[in-house]
Design a protein around this motif. Structure first.
Motif, PDB file in Angstrom:
ATOM      1  N   MET B 472     -21.834  20.755 -63.577  1.00 45.11           N
ATOM      2  CA  MET B 472     -22.442  21.405 -64.743  1.00 45.11           C
ATOM      3  C   MET B 472     -21.741  22.745 -64.949  1.00 45.11           C
ATOM      4  SD  MET B 472     -25.581  20.993 -66.524  1.00 45.11           S
ATOM      5  CE  MET B 472     -26.730  20.333 -65.353  1.00 45.11           C
ATOM      6  N   LEU B 473     -21.347  23.017 -66.195  1.00 41.12           N
ATOM      7  CA  LEU B 473     -20.713  24.308 -66.474  1.00 41.12           C
ATOM      8  C   LEU B 473     -21.726  25.427 -66.255  1.00 41.12           C
ATOM      9  CD1 LEU B 473     -18.608  24.082 -69.772  1.00 41.12           C
ATOM     10  CD2 LEU B 473     -17.783  24.353 -67.436  1.00 41.12           C
ATOM     11  N   PRO B 474     -21.371  26.471 -65.521  1.00 42.01           N
ATOM     12  CA  PRO B 474     -22.319  27.578 -65.378  1.00 42.01           C
ATOM     13  C   PRO B 474     -22.521  28.284 -66.723  1.00 42.01           C
ATOM     14  CG  PRO B 474     -20.215  28.089 -64.310  1.00 42.01           C
ATOM     15  CD  PRO B 474     -20.137  26.676 -64.770  1.00 42.01           C
ATOM     16  N   VAL B 475     -23.669  28.937 -66.867  1.00 42.29           N
ATOM     17  CA  VAL B 475     -24.048  29.522 -68.157  1.00 42.29           C
ATOM     18  C   VAL B 475     -22.926  30.383 -68.738  1.00 42.29           C
ATOM     19  CG1 VAL B 475     -25.692  31.033 -69.318  1.00 42.29           C
ATOM     20  CG2 VAL B 475     -26.477  29.473 -67.538  1.00 42.29           C
ATOM     21  N   GLY B 476     -22.300  31.206 -67.893  1.00 42.16           N
ATOM     22  CA  GLY B 476     -21.274  32.137 -68.380  1.00 42.16           C
ATOM     23  C   GLY B 476     -20.051  31.447 -68.941  1.00 42.16           C
ATOM     24  N   LYS B 477     -19.824  30.206 -68.532  1.00 36.55           N
ATOM     25  CA  LYS B 477     -18.603  29.505 -68.962  1.00 36.55           C
ATOM     26  C   LYS B 477     -18.838  28.559 -70.131  1.00 36.55           C
ATOM     27  CE  LYS B 477     -15.611  29.867 -65.056  1.00 36.55           C
ATOM     28  NZ  LYS B 477     -15.210  29.258 -63.799  1.00 36.55           N
ATOM     29  N   ARG B 478     -20.089  28.485 -70.596  1.00 41.24           N
ATOM     30  CA  ARG B 478     -20.377  27.536 -71.676  1.00 41.24           C
ATOM     31  C   ARG B 478     -19.833  28.049 -72.998  1.00 41.24           C
ATOM     32  NH1 ARG B 478     -26.508  25.889 -69.720  1.00 41.24           N
ATOM     33  NH2 ARG B 478     -25.803  25.356 -67.626  1.00 41.24           N
ATOM     34  N   THR B 479     -19.174  27.156 -73.726  1.00 36.59           N
ATOM     35  CA  THR B 479     -18.609  27.524 -75.025  1.00 36.59           C
ATOM     36  C   THR B 479     -19.182  26.594 -76.074  1.00 36.59           C
ATOM     37  OG1 THR B 479     -16.813  25.944 -74.874  1.00 36.59           O
ATOM     38  CG2 THR B 479     -16.440  28.101 -73.879  1.00 36.59           C
ATOM     39  N   ASP B 480     -18.631  26.678 -77.267  1.00 36.87           N
ATOM     40  CA  ASP B 480     -19.081  25.776 -78.330  1.00 36.87           C
ATOM     41  C   ASP B 480     -18.329  24.460 -78.302  1.00 36.87           C
ATOM     42  OD1 ASP B 480     -20.921  27.519 -79.264  1.00 36.87           O
ATOM     43  OD2 ASP B 480     -19.593  28.445 -80.740  1.00 36.87           O
ATOM     44  N   ILE B 481     -17.315  24.343 -77.451  1.00 34.52           N
ATOM     45  CA  ILE B 481     -16.445  23.167 -77.491  1.00 34.52           C
ATOM     46  C   ILE B 481     -16.562  22.317 -76.230  1.00 34.52           C
ATOM     47  CG2 ILE B 481     -14.112  22.385 -78.019  1.00 34.52           C
ATOM     48  CD1 ILE B 481     -13.537  25.455 -78.556  1.00 34.52           C
ATOM     49  N   ASP B 482     -16.619  22.964 -75.070  1.00 34.40           N
ATOM     50  CA  ASP B 482     -16.525  22.204 -73.826  1.00 34.40           C
ATOM     51  C   ASP B 482     -17.829  21.492 -73.494  1.00 34.40           C
ATOM     52  OD1 ASP B 482     -13.893  23.078 -73.321  1.00 34.40           O
ATOM     53  OD2 ASP B 482     -14.707  25.035 -72.731  1.00 34.40           O
ATOM     54  N   GLU B 483     -17.675  20.277 -73.000  1.00 37.72           N
ATOM     55  CA  GLU B 483     -18.856  19.517 -72.601  1.00 37.72           C
ATOM     56  C   GLU B 483     -19.497  20.215 -71.400  1.00 37.72           C
ATOM     57  OE1 GLU B 483     -18.177  15.421 -71.557  1.00 37.72           O
ATOM     58  OE2 GLU B 483     -20.296  14.949 -71.839  1.00 37.72           O
ATOM     59  N   ILE B 484     -20.817  20.346 -71.423  1.00 35.29           N
ATOM     60  CA  ILE B 484     -21.503  21.112 -70.384  1.00 35.29           C
ATOM     61  C   ILE B 484     -21.684  20.271 -69.121  1.00 35.29           C
ATOM     62  CG2 ILE B 484     -23.709  22.204 -69.796  1.00 35.29           C
ATOM     63  CD1 ILE B 484     -23.803  23.170 -72.730  1.00 35.29           C
ATOM     64  N   GLU B 485     -22.104  19.020 -69.295  1.00 33.22           N
ATOM     65  CA  GLU B 485     -22.338  18.182 -68.123  1.00 33.22           C
ATOM     66  C   GLU B 485     -21.112  17.341 -67.797  1.00 33.22           C
ATOM     67  OE1 GLU B 485     -25.865  15.868 -68.695  1.00 33.22           O
ATOM     68  OE2 GLU B 485     -26.906  17.660 -69.406  1.00 33.22           O
ATOM     69  N   GLY B 486     -20.882  17.168 -66.510  1.00 30.17           N
ATOM     70  CA  GLY B 486     -19.786  16.309 -66.081  1.00 30.17           C
ATOM     71  C   GLY B 486     -20.327  14.980 -65.590  1.00 30.17           C
ATOM     72  N   GLY B 487     -19.432  14.121 -65.140  1.00 30.36           N
ATOM     73  CA  GLY B 487     -19.837  12.815 -64.629  1.00 30.36           C
ATOM     74  C   GLY B 487     -19.803  12.774 -63.122  1.00 30.36           C
TER      75      GLY B 487
END
Lengths: 352, 561
Positions: B472-487
């Motif tokens: 899971m992308l940490p809050v600080g690294k979340r953008t409008d483009i990148d998927e937040i959850e991984g597989g």
């Protein structure tokens, strides 16, 4: 769950099962009698025996002969196992098997083993008996067999009373259990005395290998039988085998009850080599003995208002705690071979 | 003659002559109960079946089982609330199986290796059917109709297929390359796709009905519900779905200092997170529902994917549960704040529940903007005669409506749906119904099978085992483009499928075969028609019930003989 729809579904399955075509009309690979011969395991004890529904002893004997394989000669003490497997002129055994008397399974086995030795044959002898024929009546024969170092595996199927003759107490009957000769009443709350600590007596013979096991853990039984028959010399296996009739339980829960006996600590599953403790099945989460007792009618009187009932329950709990302490049964986290891990199933069958 | 001793002897195994089956008064039978995951899935996915296949190591075959119900698994794995996991019996032991991550793994593998759907794209023996709306319901219907061999024309008003998957779901939840790959592959199955074709503007329903045997209508719900507070509306009011669409297409979003979003669905939460990331300092969500939590009543919580809610809280969205907006504080026609009040849904007289606001619980929230996201209704353009004055279609479970016998309806256009997965299920059932009508077969039975409860399993035979966690992308690294959850990695997937209880279905564990004291369970793959590896030998089965009691997955039932 929608119960009417469910009932319908199950009725349909039942109808299918009952209206199956006759066995004779089936091709060989679908014929039950043929399939029976093709089972991927050795069948030492065959169907058609007269054991009661849910018999722990029948299951244990099946597992023991399965694991020991075909190169085996069996002897048997008098008891349920002898009676239900060999109603003349039939035998449920597919192995050479001999019964003489109640007290002499070990002595007969000693003779068979001596004869095989004289002939230079390596066939393994397995002596069998119930707890009556082992703890009490056949005890001296067993002790002699162990002392003389015969190359024999002695298996005791422990159902904790003389079930064959109508549930009389034996040396193996646990404390406070009801039998026809230890009824609860004004004087006593079931059996007055304690279960004989047979394993310690066996251990005092300093034999190469002695172990206890339970029908609730088949893979453990198989492993122990294989271990025991591979040893040249006397070995001993005590298998806890519930008796639905004698214990007052429904036939479908005999495994459940056996499992609880182990998980509570009342029946310790251990291994001894030359009299020393070398292995135990650790208990991951010890359960209260009441969980085990309350399922069985033979302990029903321990759940009454009688103040002695509470006392005896506490007594049995203390005995279980004592077992856990002296055998160091308390597990230490997850373990694939502890009471919770040893019966884990996997898709596609057991690996052992 | 040989002299025998006084003893008797018997030949080995002769007890087989004695049929102990006559003792029996109950008999064991196999019964395949529904698994909770399967029964709970609105799309009809049989998770247990594809997990079993995957465990055998057959990834493609597992995916084929998956897409026999749902053609868009990589998509639903990312956007569905995962009813399967909420129902999973494993939750009673530790945590549910991460079914959505297994689904996602299979979906992504299929895209990576470009696996073909198991159907013949050239087969065109059926009758032509038109599907209106290329959202999840329409795509699913088109796909299932193609599986059944019918020629399909799919029309949509927008230039690209996907419906709200494309117009309303942020790329941080559903990357567009995943969506494009799944839809692109699906449209290649011999479906005639006509974009920029709006019903009522470019084509008429009557013409569609003249050219096709049936029409499946899946227009979605695209018209915002009317919103006001006691008749008051700020002059610059924008509604939530519109803002979200605009942001997805144009990339622009209003940036007030503070905003209150009124609503308790995915639109409200998605919009809140988009605005927060865009730089809005204070983002409030005001909802009449409660918040998800261990003690919450599942009927009274936000209608969002639970982990989306958790992520929103992580990102600093403030939720006001069990509240509504009672009054807007205006300066002229401009909003300066609003008055909230506590309320709760309570059963009233006559059995109907209603929302009751509690006097004395009013609080004022100073915000510059309020955005309603209270849901959408059907835009009836082109099929006014079918819908009448209603907000939504009322249809039976197969999508049949009373106003036409050649039009079936599914997806959000039915008022009783609300998830992508339910829409996909609608498409599948409607396709099956259309096929049945065309061929004269019996209509499919949409009734859900009974499923097996946790207490019918014997969990002694399973080990506690923690659920595999996705990245899971940490809050600080979340953008409008990148998927937040991984597989999950393949190793994690292997761990996860090993946790399946196989509820109600044989997992071939050998327990019955091992524990029968009477040797009355025979192991055989050849004769076990039901797919298990065992049959009962009723000639010897005494009916003790041990096998049924010790069956880990509840596949064996005792029934009176």
């Amino acid at each position: 769950m929608d119960s009417t729809q469910l009932k319908k579904e199950i009725q349909e399955r039942r109808r299918q099962a009952q209206s199956a075509p006759s066995e004779e009309s089936r091709p060989a690979e679908h014929n039950m009698a043929e399939l029976r011969k093709l089972q991927p395991r050795y069948r030492g004890l065959e169907a058609g025996h007269r054991a009661c529904q849910g018999c722990g002893e029948a299951l244990a004997a099946r597992l023991v002969t399965e694991a020991a394989g075909p190169d085996v000669i069996l002897t048997n003490a008098t008891g349920c196992l002898e009676v239900f497997t060999t109603p003349w002129p039939q035998s449920a055994w597919r192995l050479p098997w001999i019964h003489s008397l109640f007290e002499n399974s070990a002595a007969v086995a000693s003779g068979v083993e001596a004869a095989l030795k004289a002939q230079g044959r390596k066939t393994k002898v397995i002596a069998q008996g119930g707890d009556g024929g082992t703890f009490d009546i056949g005890f001296q024969a067993l002790s002699g067999m162990l002392e003389r170092q015969h190359n024999i595996l002695y298996v005791c199927y422990d159902n904790e009373a003389y079930m064959n003759t109508g549930i009389q107490r034996s040396g193996s009957t646990p404390h406070a259990a009801m039998t026809t000769t230890s009824p609860p009443g004004k004087e006593r709350m079931g059996k007055r005395h304690l279960k004989k600590d047979l394993l310690s007596i066996i251990a005092a013979h300093h034999i190469p290998y002695a172990a206890s096991a339970s029908v609730a853990y088949p893979a453990d039984i198989r492993r122990k039988v294989r271990r025991a028959v591979s040893i040249e010399g006397p070995t001993f296996l005590l298998i806890h085998s519930p008796c639905p009739l004698g214990w007052g339980i429904e036939s479908d829960i005999s495994i459940e009850v056996a499992r609880l006996a182990v998980q509570t600590g009342l029946f310790p599953v251990v291994e001894l080599e030359r009299g020393e403790l070398t292995g135990v099945m650790p208990i991951r989460h010890p359960k209260p003995v009441a969980d085990y007792l309350k399922l069985q009618n033979r302990f029903k009187h321990l759940f009454t208002e009688d103040p002695r009932a509470r006392e005896e329950r506490e007594h049995l709990q203390a005995l279980a705690d004592h077992n856990i302490e002296i055998y160091q049964l308390k597990g230490d986290g997850m373990d694939a071979l502890d009471t919770d891990g040893a019966d884990t199933v996997r898709r596609g069958g057991m690996v052992d | 003659m040989k002299q025998l001793s006084r003893g008797a002897f018997a030949l080995p195994g002769t007890s087989l002559d004695f049929k102990t089956g006559t003792w029996r008064n109950e008999m064991p039978v196999h019964n395949h109960f529904g698994a909770p995951c399967h029964v709970a899935c609105p799309a009809g996915e049989d998770a247990q079946a594809y997990i079993a296949k995957l465990m055998e190591g057959h990834e493609k075959e597992a995916w084929e089982i998956l897409v026999s119900a749902n053609p868009l698994p990589a998509t639903t794995a990312r956007v569905c609330p995962h009813f399967c996991e909420q129902a999973c019996n494993r939750k009673h032991m530790d945590q549910p199986i991460a079914i959505h991550l297994i689904e996602r793994y299979l979906g992504d593998e299929a895209i990576k290796h470009n696996w073909a759907y198991p159907l013949d794209a050239k087969r065109m023996e059926g009758e032509p059917v038109c599907v209106v709306g290329a959202g999840p319901a329409g795509l699913s219907a088109a796909y299932h109709l193609r599986r059944l061999g019918h020629p399909v024309t799919l029309i949509d008003a927008l230039p690209e297929p996907g419906g709200l998957l494309r117009t309303a779901i942020p790329v941080t939840r559903l990357p567009r390359d995943v969506l494009d790959a799944e839809i692109g592959r699906l449209l290649k199955l011999g479906i005639t796709f006509k974009p920029r074709t709006a019903l009522g503007r470019d084509v008429r329903l009557e013409d569609l009905l003249a050219q096709h045997a049936y029409v499946f209508l899946a227009p979605g719900a695209a018209k915002s519900r009317h919103w006001s507070v006691d008749g008051a509306v700020p002059s610059d009011l924008r509604e939530g779905l519109g803002l979200l669409k605009e942001w997805l297409i144009v990339g622009d979003i209003p940036k007030p200092k503070s905003v209150a979003i009124h609503g308790g669905g995915n639109t409200a939460v998605d919009l809140a997170r988009v605005m927060k990331r865009a730089g809005v300092a204070e983002v409030h969500v005001i909802t009449a529902s409660g918040l998800p939590g261990p003690d919450a009543d599942p009927k009274d919580v936000l209608n969002v994917v639970p982990r989306e809610f958790d992520q929103a809280v992580e990102e600093g969205i403030v939720f006001h549960a069990h509240r509504t907006i009672q009054r807007l504080l205006m300066r002229g026609s401009k909003l300066v704040g609003l008055e909230m009040v506590h309320l709760k849904k309570l059963p009233g007289a006559g059995g109907r529940s209603s929302r009751v606001a509690f006097e004395g619980t009013e609080t004022v929230l100073h915000v510059e903007m309020v955005v309603p996201a209270i849901g959408e209704v059907v835009d009836a353009q082109g099929f006014e005669s079918l819908l009448g004055q209603a907000d939504y279609f009322k249809a039976d479970p197969l999508g049949q409506i009373t106003t036409s016998d050649r039009v079936l309806v599914g997806g959000d256009a039915r008022g009783d749906r609300g998830t992508v997965t339910a829409a996909i299920g609608d498409g599948r059932l409607a396709a099956a119904a259309i096929h049945a009508k065309l061929t004269g077969e019996a209509l499919p039975d949409p009734k859900r099978r009974p499923f097996i409860d946790y207490d019918k399993l014997n969990v002694n035979y399973f080990e506690p085992s923690p659920r595999a966690e996705e990245t899971m992308l940490p809050v600080g690294k979340r953008t409008d483009i990148d998927e937040i959850e991984g597989g999950l990695t393949r190793a994690q997937v292997t761990h996860e499928i090993g946790r399946c209880f196989s509820c109600g279905n044989c997992l071939a564990c050998d327990n019955c075969w091992t524990l029968c004291p009477d040797n009355a369970v025979i192991k055989t793959q050849e004769r076990a028609k039901d797919g298990s590896h065992y049959v009962f030998d009723y000639e010897y089965c005494k009916g003790c019930g041990l096998c049924a009691h010790e069956c880990p997955s509840g596949y064996i039932v005792m029934t009176p003989d």
